[in-house]
Design a protein around this motif. Sequence first.
Motif, PDB file in Angstrom:
ATOM      1  N   PHE A  56       0.904  -1.110  -0.032  1.00  0.00           N
ATOM      2  CA  PHE A  56      -0.008  -0.048   0.124  1.00  0.00           C
ATOM      3  C   PHE A  56       0.796   1.104  -0.140  1.00  0.00           C
ATOM      4  N   LEU A  57       1.967   1.256   0.579  1.00  0.00           N
ATOM      5  CA  LEU A  57       2.870   2.247   0.761  1.00  0.00           C
ATOM      6  C   LEU A  57       4.338   1.964   1.003  1.00  0.00           C
ATOM      7  N   THR A  58       5.062   2.865   0.644  1.00  0.00           N
ATOM      8  CA  THR A  58       6.530   2.780   1.297  1.00  0.00           C
ATOM      9  C   THR A  58       6.908   3.998   1.695  1.00  0.00           C
ATOM     10  N   VAL A  59       7.887   4.021   2.705  1.00  0.00           N
ATOM     11  CA  VAL A  59       8.454   5.105   3.499  1.00  0.00           C
ATOM     12  C   VAL A  59       9.574   5.596   3.047  1.00  0.00           C
ATOM     13  N   PRO A  60      10.404   6.820   3.361  1.00  0.00           N
ATOM     14  CA  PRO A  60      11.518   7.298   2.767  1.00  0.00           C
ATOM     15  C   PRO A  60      12.810   6.431   3.189  1.00  0.00           C
ATOM     16  N   VAL A  61      14.028   6.724   2.510  1.00  0.00           N
ATOM     17  CA  VAL A  61      15.192   5.999   2.713  1.00  0.00           C
ATOM     18  C   VAL A  61      15.530   5.812   4.179  1.00  0.00           C
ATOM     19  N   GLY A  62      15.852   4.908   4.479  1.00  0.00           N
ATOM     20  CA  GLY A  62      16.402   4.685   5.932  1.00  0.00           C
ATOM     21  C   GLY A  62      15.304   4.308   6.746  1.00  0.00           C
ATOM     22  N   ALA A  63      14.101   4.678   6.639  1.00  0.00           N
ATOM     23  CA  ALA A  63      13.125   4.559   7.542  1.00  0.00           C
ATOM     24  C   ALA A  63      12.285   3.078   7.515  1.00  0.00           C
ATOM     25  N   GLU A  64      11.777   3.095   8.877  1.00  0.00           N
ATOM     26  CA  GLU A  64      10.888   1.995   8.933  1.00  0.00           C
ATOM     27  C   GLU A  64       9.551   2.407   9.143  1.00  0.00           C
ATOM     28  N   THR A  65       8.594   1.406   8.601  1.00  0.00           N
ATOM     29  CA  THR A  65       7.260   1.634   8.842  1.00  0.00           C
ATOM     30  C   THR A  65       6.504   1.298  10.072  1.00  0.00           C
ATOM     31  N   ALA A  79      21.322  11.799   5.179  1.00  0.00           N
ATOM     32  CA  ALA A  79      20.807  10.641   3.858  1.00  0.00           C
ATOM     33  C   ALA A  79      19.394  10.590   3.749  1.00  0.00           C
ATOM     34  N   SER A  80      18.540  11.329   4.102  1.00  0.00           N
ATOM     35  CA  SER A  80      17.270  11.740   3.921  1.00  0.00           C
ATOM     36  C   SER A  80      16.854  13.064   4.323  1.00  0.00           C
ATOM     37  N   THR A  81      16.188  13.772   3.503  1.00  0.00           N
ATOM     38  CA  THR A  81      15.875  15.123   3.995  1.00  0.00           C
ATOM     39  C   THR A  81      14.219  15.165   4.098  1.00  0.00           C
ATOM     40  N   TRP A  82      13.541  14.014   4.362  1.00  0.00           N
ATOM     41  CA  TRP A  82      12.294  13.895   4.793  1.00  0.00           C
ATOM     42  C   TRP A  82      11.940  14.302   5.961  1.00  0.00           C
ATOM     43  N   PRO A  83      10.743  15.249   6.292  1.00  0.00           N
ATOM     44  CA  PRO A  83       9.788  15.329   5.316  1.00  0.00           C
ATOM     45  C   PRO A  83       9.646  16.885   4.816  1.00  0.00           C
ATOM     46  N   ASP A  84      10.712  17.604   5.451  1.00  0.00           N
ATOM     47  CA  ASP A  84      10.875  19.147   4.805  1.00  0.00           C
ATOM     48  C   ASP A  84      11.766  19.562   4.017  1.00  0.00           C
ATOM     49  N   GLY A  85      12.614  18.576   3.688  1.00  0.00           N
ATOM     50  CA  GLY A  85      13.737  19.171   2.487  1.00  0.00           C
ATOM     51  C   GLY A  85      15.124  19.678   3.149  1.00  0.00           C
ATOM     52  N   ASP A  86      15.107  19.324   4.458  1.00  0.00           N
ATOM     53  CA  ASP A  86      16.381  19.979   4.955  1.00  0.00           C
ATOM     54  C   ASP A  86      17.059  18.965   5.716  1.00  0.00           C
ATOM     55  N   TYR A  87      16.484  18.359   6.750  1.00  0.00           N
ATOM     56  CA  TYR A  87      17.115  17.287   7.307  1.00  0.00           C
ATOM     57  C   TYR A  87      16.311  16.280   7.859  1.00  0.00           C
ATOM     58  N   ALA A  88      16.432  14.981   8.191  1.00  0.00           N
ATOM     59  CA  ALA A  88      15.550  13.906   8.412  1.00  0.00           C
ATOM     60  C   ALA A  88      14.900  14.190   9.885  1.00  0.00           C
ATOM     61  N   LYS A  89      13.558  14.076   9.950  1.00  0.00           N
ATOM     62  CA  LYS A  89      12.809  14.054  11.026  1.00  0.00           C
ATOM     63  C   LYS A  89      11.721  12.975  11.231  1.00  0.00           C
ATOM     64  N   PRO A  90      11.590  12.362  12.178  1.00  0.00           N
ATOM     65  CA  PRO A  90      10.590  11.206  12.233  1.00  0.00           C
ATOM     66  C   PRO A  90       9.384  11.979  12.352  1.00  0.00           C
TER      67      PRO A  90
END
Length: 706
Positions: A640-649, A680-691
């Motif tokens: 149904f969906l995939t999450v961003p690079v390096g993340a866990e669902t 390594a990921s800029t999700w969700p805001d395009g700057d740095y990774a945030k759960p």
Amino acid sequence: MSDRPRLLPLLGATRHGSRDAMTCLYRCGNACDHPVPNSSDNAYFGDLVEAEVSRRGVVRAGAVGALVLGFGGAAAGALAGAAPAAAAPGTPVVPEATDLGRPQPSTGALTFTPIPPNQLDTLVVPNGYDHAVVIRWGDPVVPGAPDFDLHGQNAAAQSKQFGYNNDFVGVLPLDRRGRRALLVVNHEYTNEDLMFPGFTGLDALTVEQLRTAMAAHGMSVVELERVDGTGRWRPVAGGRRPYNRRVTALGTRFELTGPAAGSAWLRTAADPKGRTVVGTLNNCAGGVTPWGTVLSGEENFNQYFVGADAAPEELKPRLARYGITTTARYPSGSRKWERADERFDLAKHPNEAHRFGWIVEIDPFDPESRPRKHTALGRFKHEGANVIVAKSGHVVAYMGDDERFDYLYKFVSDKKFLPGDSWVARRHNLTLLESGTLYVAQFEQTSAAEIDGSGTLPADGAFNGRGRWIKLVSGNRSYVDGMTAADVLTFTRLAGDKVGATKMDRPEDVEPSLLTGKVYVALTNNTDRGKPGKAPADEANPRNLNKHGQILELVEDRGDNTAESFVWSLPIVAGDPTDPSTYFAGYDKTRVSPISCPDNVAFDAAGNLWISTDGNALGSNDGLFATAVEGPERGHLKQFLTVPVGAETCGPFITGDNRSVFVAVQHPGEITGASVEKPASTWPDGDYAKPGVVVTWRLDGGPIGS
């Protein structure tokens, strides 16, 4: 997707599945680098003499009383539909489940087009769906919380903001029109590499930074509102928001309940009565109870303690069984929290570790209430707990111990569930998990002689068998030789070893279907299975060096969730469908999505099983999958969906009106070498990774999935 996502490489070394070494360090304290805590030599069962249990011939569980699915899909049992009774002064009235928005009529067929595996640094959903971030790390929770300041975070600010690495997600209704709800989320662990700019090592962190990390653990309760009548939700931005709350490892006090509370094992210098614990650690999955509370499992708590090499000698075997290193002051993966709070030094406070590893219950409708740790449910590395009301009215909680070669448990309450939302009923139901009987599972096989570790199906066409629940303790009475009730509940793993429980491939989330009463277990993986000196493959864990995991279906005898025996089968043996060792309930594998490392499970209102993954060993991003578990579509698994690079669902949670799916995106960009400055990921805001937590809905307003 409005923005074109970047395709990022998967970097770094891996330990198991495709989990990165950085995740291994921070999430579980490099558990794979340490010896397997279970060194017991439990019995290996041969073929049963009795008739084989076929995949489609198992006893069908009946309806669980008069089943009621509320807005959040949490309530079960014969609940009265009367108007709410008056509550005690100052106590919120919890909406009656029968009055909440009911599911829309649905055939249960999953009609969405599955998405393909990918490595995109974004969240991908099927055509016809949309998604939005509900809340992310650092967003305000408590009214008056300061704005997030990446370069100036402190413990006081973090204690009022949304914590780090969200895992369990629960959504509980606040009104009868389905417009307001409470979001309850676990914050499992922190990754200081990705939290603090200029990070050079744990030893270089200031005490205030360590306290900030402690404040980022725990739980959050956040009031939500529905957006324009759609399946989208957002936090309420203004007003009193009286329910909003942060629970942290830093300062929240918990009450211990049950037979082990007050025992010598739980007493410390700071708490000589052994009844109050500060904080909760490594909260992983959980569940929503029929009486409107949330259960949360304390999992990899061992990594927070140091100094066990100087603990009393007689205590060291017990500590080691829980993964606590007793041969060095600082084990691999140590977080060095003793620099901020000496209670994490077992050389000084050897009993402090025994105060973690419990099931926590929090009442989100009473923000002044003290959360509780229920000792009656046993102590181990709880993934979580999910409950169902049995036909008799007793509450049954199912639980997995997330460790290689550890066990599956269930708890049956002494008291019976009281329907209704009166204060009297709720006050009674809040005590249901304080006393009862704790069991551990022992699995038998129908085709043991045919299991060679390759995953080849036996001649009867199924991995299946019978099993029984072995009683460990009931109230204050122990059923384990040489152990008191307090011993059994505090060192439940050792009790399971003594009675010959079956070693499983990392039993994680365990959830009963409220429609059928059948129980589904996510067995994530076990790459140690079949290695020299380790337990070989068996019919419930049929592959050696198991990289991909399996789903187990358990059907209690007579459809009675309090029964002491059951039948079981494996409807899904995960992996690439082209791999002959995989199995999808006999469904045509050319039509099935590949899946690896099932972690959490949930049900929608139509009874479909939803499965999230952690550590996809097939090389693509983790995701969320769904399949029917009854009828001709059983086994037709679709991504149904995939999450961003390096993340866990994590999560997932499907609202009872089937219009919203919530997932927690945990540890995005958690890849060796990544940092705040070099994400390594800029999700969700395009700057740095945030759960963060994401909600997905259908653009036409229809039910999710079908």
